[in-house]
Scaffold this active site. Sequence first.
Site, PDB file in Angstrom:
ATOM      1  N   GLY A   7      10.175  18.441   7.049  1.00  0.00           N
ATOM      2  CA  GLY A   7       9.182  17.021   6.898  1.00  0.00           C
ATOM      3  C   GLY A   7       8.137  17.456   5.490  1.00  0.00           C
ATOM      4  N   GLY A  12       3.174  16.933   5.530  1.00  0.00           N
ATOM      5  CA  GLY A  12       4.182  18.305   4.927  1.00  0.00           C
ATOM      6  C   GLY A  12       3.481  19.279   4.387  1.00  0.00           C
ATOM      7  N   ASN A  99       2.652   9.746  13.382  1.00  0.00           N
ATOM      8  CA  ASN A  99       2.071   7.954  14.044  1.00  0.00           C
ATOM      9  C   ASN A  99       2.732   8.023  15.346  1.00  0.00           C
ATOM     10  OD1 ASN A  99      -0.316   8.562  12.513  1.00  0.00           O
ATOM     11  ND2 ASN A  99       0.636   6.236  11.122  1.00  0.00           N
ATOM     12  N   LYS A 180      -4.831   6.202  19.253  1.00  0.00           N
ATOM     13  CA  LYS A 180      -4.632   5.535  18.027  1.00  0.00           C
ATOM     14  C   LYS A 180      -3.149   5.339  17.690  1.00  0.00           C
ATOM     15  CE  LYS A 180      -3.987   8.340  14.296  1.00  0.00           C
ATOM     16  NZ  LYS A 180      -2.916   7.874  12.290  1.00  0.00           N
ATOM     17  N   ASN A 184      -3.077   1.780  15.151  1.00  0.00           N
ATOM     18  CA  ASN A 184      -1.923   1.485  13.993  1.00  0.00           C
ATOM     19  C   ASN A 184      -1.346   0.266  14.381  1.00  0.00           C
ATOM     20  OD1 ASN A 184      -1.439   4.896  14.526  1.00  0.00           O
ATOM     21  ND2 ASN A 184      -1.803   3.686  12.072  1.00  0.00           N
ATOM     22  N   ASN A 188      -1.752  -1.653  11.384  1.00  0.00           N
ATOM     23  CA  ASN A 188      -0.340  -1.706  10.016  1.00  0.00           C
ATOM     24  C   ASN A 188       0.335  -2.978   9.682  1.00  0.00           C
ATOM     25  OD1 ASN A 188      -1.322   0.503  11.055  1.00  0.00           O
ATOM     26  ND2 ASN A 188       0.492   2.085  10.595  1.00  0.00           N
ATOM     27  N   ASN A 198      -6.295  -1.963   4.356  1.00  0.00           N
ATOM     28  CA  ASN A 198      -7.439  -2.108   5.816  1.00  0.00           C
ATOM     29  C   ASN A 198      -8.477  -3.020   5.993  1.00  0.00           C
ATOM     30  OD1 ASN A 198      -5.588  -0.325   5.620  1.00  0.00           O
ATOM     31  ND2 ASN A 198      -6.829   1.191   7.010  1.00  0.00           N
ATOM     32  N   SER A 248      -0.049   3.293   6.130  1.00  0.00           N
ATOM     33  CA  SER A 248       1.388   3.735   5.410  1.00  0.00           C
ATOM     34  C   SER A 248       2.375   2.248   6.147  1.00  0.00           C
ATOM     35  CB  SER A 248       1.603   4.762   6.470  1.00  0.00           C
ATOM     36  OG  SER A 248       1.199   3.780   8.466  1.00  0.00           O
TER      37      SER A 248
HETATM   38  P1  NAP Z   1       6.197  11.171   4.283  1.00  0.00           P
HETATM   39  O1  NAP Z   1       5.804  11.761   3.142  1.00  0.00           O
HETATM   40  O2  NAP Z   1       7.787   9.858   3.935  1.00  0.00           O
HETATM   41  O3  NAP Z   1       6.818  12.098   4.466  1.00  0.00           O
HETATM   42  C1  NAP Z   1       8.679  13.147   5.230  1.00  0.00           C
HETATM   43  C2  NAP Z   1       9.390  13.203   4.998  1.00  0.00           C
HETATM   44  O4  NAP Z   1      10.393  14.013   5.761  1.00  0.00           O
HETATM   45  C3  NAP Z   1      10.293  12.592   3.327  1.00  0.00           C
HETATM   46  O5  NAP Z   1       9.792  13.360   2.025  1.00  0.00           O
HETATM   47  C4  NAP Z   1      10.759  12.986   3.828  1.00  0.00           C
HETATM   48  O6  NAP Z   1      12.037  12.437   2.444  1.00  0.00           O
HETATM   49  C5  NAP Z   1      11.339  14.162   4.656  1.00  0.00           C
HETATM   50  N1  NAP Z   1      12.965  14.044   5.155  1.00  0.00           N
HETATM   51  C6  NAP Z   1      13.454  12.758   6.205  1.00  0.00           C
HETATM   52  N2  NAP Z   1      14.186  13.073   6.366  1.00  0.00           N
HETATM   53  C7  NAP Z   1      14.110  14.319   6.843  1.00  0.00           C
HETATM   54  C8  NAP Z   1      14.880  15.015   7.962  1.00  0.00           C
HETATM   55  N3  NAP Z   1      16.144  14.908   8.577  1.00  0.00           N
HETATM   56  N4  NAP Z   1      15.333  16.232   7.647  1.00  0.00           N
HETATM   57  C9  NAP Z   1      14.102  16.959   6.672  1.00  0.00           C
HETATM   58  N5  NAP Z   1      13.443  16.477   6.004  1.00  0.00           N
HETATM   59  C10 NAP Z   1      13.108  14.885   6.274  1.00  0.00           C
HETATM   60  O7  NAP Z   1       5.747  10.423   5.633  1.00  0.00           O
HETATM   61  P2  NAP Z   1       3.839  11.033   5.373  1.00  0.00           P
HETATM   62  O8  NAP Z   1       3.486  10.634   4.972  1.00  0.00           O
HETATM   63  O9  NAP Z   1       3.587  12.768   5.486  1.00  0.00           O
HETATM   64  O10 NAP Z   1       3.661  11.000   6.545  1.00  0.00           O
HETATM   65  C11 NAP Z   1       4.386  11.566   7.730  1.00  0.00           C
HETATM   66  C12 NAP Z   1       3.601  11.316   9.486  1.00  0.00           C
HETATM   67  O11 NAP Z   1       2.651  11.816   9.111  1.00  0.00           O
HETATM   68  C13 NAP Z   1       4.377   9.655   9.512  1.00  0.00           C
HETATM   69  O12 NAP Z   1       4.759   8.935  10.792  1.00  0.00           O
HETATM   70  C14 NAP Z   1       2.875   9.376   9.127  1.00  0.00           C
HETATM   71  O13 NAP Z   1       2.964   7.855   9.582  1.00  0.00           O
HETATM   72  C15 NAP Z   1       1.830  10.481   9.456  1.00  0.00           C
HETATM   73  N6  NAP Z   1       0.770  10.100   9.096  1.00  0.00           N
HETATM   74  C16 NAP Z   1       0.256  10.527   7.480  1.00  0.00           C
HETATM   75  C17 NAP Z   1      -1.220   9.956   6.430  1.00  0.00           C
HETATM   76  C18 NAP Z   1      -0.403  10.609   5.188  1.00  0.00           C
HETATM   77  O14 NAP Z   1      -2.032  10.091   4.916  1.00  0.00           O
HETATM   78  N7  NAP Z   1       0.007  10.684   4.790  1.00  0.00           N
HETATM   79  C19 NAP Z   1      -1.766  10.231   8.041  1.00  0.00           C
HETATM   80  C20 NAP Z   1      -2.048   9.969   9.060  1.00  0.00           C
HETATM   81  C21 NAP Z   1      -0.522  10.345   9.342  1.00  0.00           C
HETATM   82  P3  NAP Z   1      12.739  11.483   1.954  1.00  0.00           P
HETATM   83  O15 NAP Z   1      11.622  10.610   1.966  1.00  0.00           O
HETATM   84  O16 NAP Z   1      13.661  12.016   0.766  1.00  0.00           O
HETATM   85  O17 NAP Z   1      13.602  10.481   3.166  1.00  0.00           O
HETATM   86  O1  PAF Z   2      -1.112   4.520   9.705  1.00  0.00           O
HETATM   87  C1  PAF Z   2      -1.762   4.384   8.561  1.00  0.00           C
HETATM   88  O2  PAF Z   2      -2.092   4.106   7.382  1.00  0.00           O
HETATM   89  C2  PAF Z   2      -3.228   5.381   9.402  1.00  0.00           C
HETATM   90  O3  PAF Z   2      -2.620   5.517  10.352  1.00  0.00           O
HETATM   91  C3  PAF Z   2      -4.425   4.664   9.497  1.00  0.00           C
HETATM   92  C4  PAF Z   2      -5.602   5.185  10.020  1.00  0.00           C
HETATM   93  C5  PAF Z   2      -4.383   3.160  10.283  1.00  0.00           C
HETATM   94  C6  PAF Z   2      -5.847   3.881   8.320  1.00  0.00           C
HETATM   95  O4  PAF Z   2      -4.805   3.713   7.078  1.00  0.00           O
END
Ligand code: NAP
Ligand code: PAF
Length: 294
Positions: A7, A12, A99, A180, A184, A188, A198, A248
């Site tokens: 991912g 990632g 999340n 957490k 959320n 969210n 938020n 998110s």
């Molecule tokens: P994201 O940017 O959507 O990253 C997920 C990646 O995985 C995308 O590039 C997606 O590609 C890819 N993907 C989807 N299906 C796949 C598969 N079968 N094989 C390989 N790759 C695949 O999400 P993110 O923001 O990094 O968040 C990841 C997690 O962390 C989520 O649960 C989010 O809630 C949590 N989180 C995020 C943040 C933040 O600030 N971003 C903070 C805390 C927690 P496509 O987009 O092409 O589908």
């Molecule tokens: O999912 C999100 O956006 C984040 O986990 C949080 C803590 C709600 C902050 O935006």
Amino acid sequence: MKITVLGCGAIGRILIHALSVRGHQIQGWTKRSEKILKIKIVQVKNLNRIEFPVYANRRNFLKNTQLLIVTLKAHQVKKAIRSIQMFLGKECVILLLHNGIGTEEELHKINTNNPILIGNTTHSAYRKKETVFHIRKGVTTIGSTKKFNKKKFSLILKVLEEAIPIVKWSKRIHFSNWLKLSANCIINPLTTLKRCKNGKIKKYRETISLLCRELTMIMNLEGHKVKEEYLSKYVYEVIEKTKRNYSSMLQDFLNGKKTEIDYLNGYVIKRCKIHRINLPTNNFLYKEIKKIEK
Ligand code: NAP
Ligand code: PAF
């Protein structure tokens, strides 16, 4: 250490960069079959721009991978792991970092026998086309789903701590993830329904208070002892710390992407069915998000 990041989105790519800098052997695993990924990161605080290539999608590498870090959206986890599990070595540790809750049960259903760690992170980042904007560093908390002690995973903890400090080991990782999850489940959907940052949801005090009461009830039924005041204080702290963020869920909704609602308020509903209780405010938010998501 040999590490595959499954991912390669916002979180990632931040991990790929931080671990590469520390000299680990890293590859990304994506939906496509590219063999090289171009990583572009902007560290917003110091306006640092980083660009470098990383290997991707190599099966031989996957076979010898010691740590698989899963940074997918919760609803993408089961399918993605199912598609690569036959290539993983028996000892490869899977770290689920997303999340929401519910993927651990899904992995048991597809007979994943690898050791599983779960966790959560408060890093904040988003991806625009090929560039990831790392807005804020945060704390990452991880722990084991079984009663293994910290020692068994001490190398992984050290590797992560050096790459993305602060990383904490939690003996009560399920409690930490539920806490957490509660934040959320409130922030969210409310920010998505109101299309606001938020910080703006602070004015919906009554709704937040009803939700805190409901979430305290289900957490206690799940065996995670918590007082309503503690949960409410935690939720308001998260709102305050992230007041300038778009959640998110709101970002996913505005970008026409599937939200993680089924692993947030939807997961709460599933657990309520087991305990034969009904949490009306949580149900309401779930239904409203499902309606607009359609
Ligand atoms: P994201 O940017 O959507 O990253 C997920 C990646 O995985 C995308 O590039 C997606 O590609 C890819 N993907 C989807 N299906 C796949 C598969 N079968 N094989 C390989 N790759 C695949 O999400 P993110 O923001 O990094 O968040 C990841 C997690 O962390 C989520 O649960 C989010 O809630 C949590 N989180 C995020 C943040 C933040 O600030 N971003 C903070 C805390 C927690 P496509 O987009 O092409 O589908
Ligand atoms: O999912 C999100 O956006 C984040 O986990 C949080 C803590 C709600 C902050 O935006």
